[in-house]
Design a protein around this motif. Structure first.
Motif, PDB file in Angstrom:
ATOM      1  N   LEU B  19      17.881  19.178  23.238  1.00 18.46           N
ATOM      2  CA  LEU B  19      17.195  20.369  23.730  1.00 18.46           C
ATOM      3  C   LEU B  19      16.435  20.041  25.022  1.00 18.46           C
ATOM      4  N   HIS B  20      16.888  20.624  26.111  1.00 20.51           N
ATOM      5  CA  HIS B  20      16.291  20.365  27.413  1.00 20.51           C
ATOM      6  C   HIS B  20      15.156  21.378  27.623  1.00 20.51           C
ATOM      7  N   VAL B  21      13.935  20.976  27.323  1.00 23.36           N
ATOM      8  CA  VAL B  21      12.832  21.939  27.240  1.00 23.36           C
ATOM      9  C   VAL B  21      12.209  22.224  28.607  1.00 23.36           C
ATOM     10  N   LEU B  22      12.027  21.182  29.407  1.00 24.38           N
ATOM     11  CA  LEU B  22      11.526  21.359  30.780  1.00 24.38           C
ATOM     12  C   LEU B  22      12.607  20.871  31.732  1.00 24.38           C
ATOM     13  N   ARG B  23      12.986  21.737  32.672  1.00 25.70           N
ATOM     14  CA  ARG B  23      14.117  21.385  33.533  1.00 25.70           C
ATOM     15  C   ARG B  23      13.694  21.399  34.999  1.00 25.70           C
ATOM     16  N   GLY B  24      12.768  20.487  35.317  1.00 23.52           N
ATOM     17  CA  GLY B  24      12.350  20.361  36.709  1.00 23.52           C
ATOM     18  C   GLY B  24      11.238  21.329  37.051  1.00 23.52           C
ATOM     19  N   ILE B  25      10.008  20.963  36.658  1.00 24.89           N
ATOM     20  CA  ILE B  25       8.862  21.826  36.919  1.00 24.89           C
ATOM     21  C   ILE B  25       8.094  21.281  38.131  1.00 24.89           C
ATOM     22  N   ASP B  26       7.915  22.117  39.140  1.00 27.99           N
ATOM     23  CA  ASP B  26       7.067  21.783  40.285  1.00 27.99           C
ATOM     24  C   ASP B  26       5.867  22.701  40.251  1.00 27.99           C
TER      25      ASP B  26
END
Lengths: 266, 249
Positions: B19-26
């Motif tokens: 489960l990819h919960v955060l996918r690149g947060i800026d």
């Protein structure tokens, strides 16, 4: 029928031998208290070691789990023979000092101390599992809250988790203590004259079981009140949960993102 | 992008298994800013907060707090650095049930900051007074309402003198009539200049108190900007759909 009563309930014999059985039972009580206290402490140590976090401490967890598995899985009598045999042989061999190989601390016999050691080894393993259940019953949010405030794992365990866990498991620990108290009779096999040994000595001398029945009555005088105390504590706990019911920390709803995840390196 | 950001997230990633919960947060947050994070359940909002104080270690990207890299490989400072600067309040309060309100607020001051008992209790009492619980110092959590418990939890986090406060759906477990007292405390805190990241479903709070609104869905930031703009005039279809559902009732 008369023989039945004479064999088990010979009151004159009980009267004559009362002190002998009582002396034995006093040994039983002392064995129970020493072993009980040591097991409570040792069990907690094992339970905490088992909960150590992180990959680096995995070997300690593995050794602890192996210990608990082994000593929950073999008879106490066997442990008793292993302990007494090793200690007396090792001191005879000169590997360990005599004061440790044949311990006679506080005026008790070496059989007494072999018993305390064996009971602690075995019941420490049982009680570790009870503590573990208590630790695991503390909601994961407690550890997270403590860690988020900057506490180390150790501080969080000591200040937050273990106090709550111990509170939850006092009744099952008392149950284990009752079982331990009965198992002290095995130490009689080594030669310690506790209540059961005193009873069998009388039985051998007089071909009569009344001494044993007397011992049984002494056991019951302690174990029945203890069992009632366990019931009372459980009832009180359930009452408290029923009262607090809503509003206090309930488990997170299944939909709450992330809050069910407690597997992190907290 | 140095700026005066007290907290900066760059391409932060987090997975739980598949489960990819955060996918690149800026995300960059300025000192004193109140950022409200909106989004549907499972969008990664809570995980984002939990990554910021390292309750969940991010799998990728970088987090910089107050000039120090706290996550993202070489030069990382430890979790102690983070947790002394970042306070967190949880949906389920997580008060310590075996401690009274004042003890809850004093405990970590003593064990972590090494304050003496008297000092810690004085500070705890002052903070509890500030959140309106001056008369509940010695009550145990089970005797407090949800709203009161949550205010104790806020005081407990504030006692550590954090530079950033994280609020994880702190009113979601409360009965409706208790929500306001908690939001009022948070509003005061914002007015006093605390840097806050608030994951919430309280759209009104986000609009009135937030300096910025961030809308997340499916592990990414879909849209961010001034709360009025994001909430009243969302640009993205996903934001419109979500707000439509939330504001409907």
């Amino acid at each position: 029928m008369e023989f039945f009563f004479d064999y088990y309930f010979d009151f004159s014999l009980m009267g004559e031998e009362f002190d002998r059985v009582l002396d034995g039972f006093w040994i039983t009580v002392k064995l129970s208290v020493f072993s009980g206290v040591c097991s409570l402490v040792w069990g907690l140590v094992l339970a905490v070691l088992r909960q150590l976090p992180g990959r680096a401490l995995m070997p300690i967890r593995a050794v602890t789990i192996a210990y608990i598995d082994v000593f929950r899985g073999i008879p106490l009598l066997l442990v008793l023979f292993l302990v007494s045999g090793f200690l007396s042989a090792a001191q005879a061999d000169g590997t360990i000092p005599r004061a440790i190989g044949i311990p006679e601390w506080l005026g008790q016999t070496s059989f007494f101390w072999y018993g305390v050691i064996a009971l602690t080894i075995t019941y420490g393993a049982y009680m570790a599992e009870v503590y573990r259940a208590g630790i695991e019953a503390v909601p994961g949010g407690q550890m997270e809250a403590a860690r988020s405030l900057g506490m180390s794992h150790g501080q969080a365990m000591r200040q937050v988790i273990v106090p709550q866990a111990v509170n939850k498991v006092i009744p099952p620990l008392l149950n284990d203590f009752i079982a331990l108290m009965k198992d002290t009779s095995l130490v009689g096999v080594l030669g310690a004259t506790e209540a059961v040994k005193a009873g069998t000595d009388i039985q051998t001398e007089f071909f009569n079981g009344s001494g044993l029945v007397l011992g049984a009555l002494m056991f019951l005088a302690l174990t029945i009140p203890l069992a009632r105390l366990v019931d009372l504590l459980i009832a009180r706990q359930q009452g408290r949960y029923a009262r607090s019911g809503r509003g206090t920390a309930e488990p997170a709803p299944a939909g709450a993102a992330g809050s069910g995840q407690t597997g992190g390196p907290i | 992008m140095a700026g005066d950001g007290i907290l900066r997230l760059e391409r932060v990633e987090k997975s739980f298994g598949d489960l990819h919960v955060l996918r690149g947060i800026d995300l960059e947050i300025a000192k004193g800013e109140v950022v409200c994070v909106l989004g549907p359940s499972g969008s990664g909002k809570s995980t984002l907060l939990r990554c910021i104080n390292l309750l969940e270690p991010p799998d990728g990207g970088r987090i910089v707090l107050d000039g120090q890299q706290i996550s993202g490989g070489a030069g990382e400072v430890g979790v102690d650095y983070v947790r002394r600067r970042v306070g967190m309040v949880f949906q389920q309060f997580n008060l310590f049930p075996h401690k009274s309100a004042v003890e809850n607020v004093a405990l970590a001051q003593q064990t972590v900051l090494g304050r003496g008992e008297a000092e810690a209790r004085t500070k705890a009492a002052a903070l509890l007074k500030r959140v309106g619980l001056a008369d509940k110092l010695d009550e145990y959590p089970e005797r407090l309402s949800g709203g009161q418990q949550q205010r104790v939890a806020i005081a407990r986090a504030l006692a550590m003198d954090p530079e950033v406060m994280l609020f994880d759906e702190v009113t979601s477990a409360l009965d409706p009539e208790l929500i306001k007292e908690v939001l009022d405390v948070m509003r005061e805190l914002a007015d006093e200049g605390m840097t806050m990241i608030v994951v919430t479903h309280e759209i009104g709070f986000a609009r009135d108190v937030g300096d910025r609104a961030v809308f997340m869905d499916d592990g990414v930031i879909v849209e961010e900007g001034a709360p009025k703009q994001v909430i009243d005039n969302p640009k993205q279809e996903r934001t419109k759909r979500f707000l439509g559902l939330v504001l409907e009732h």
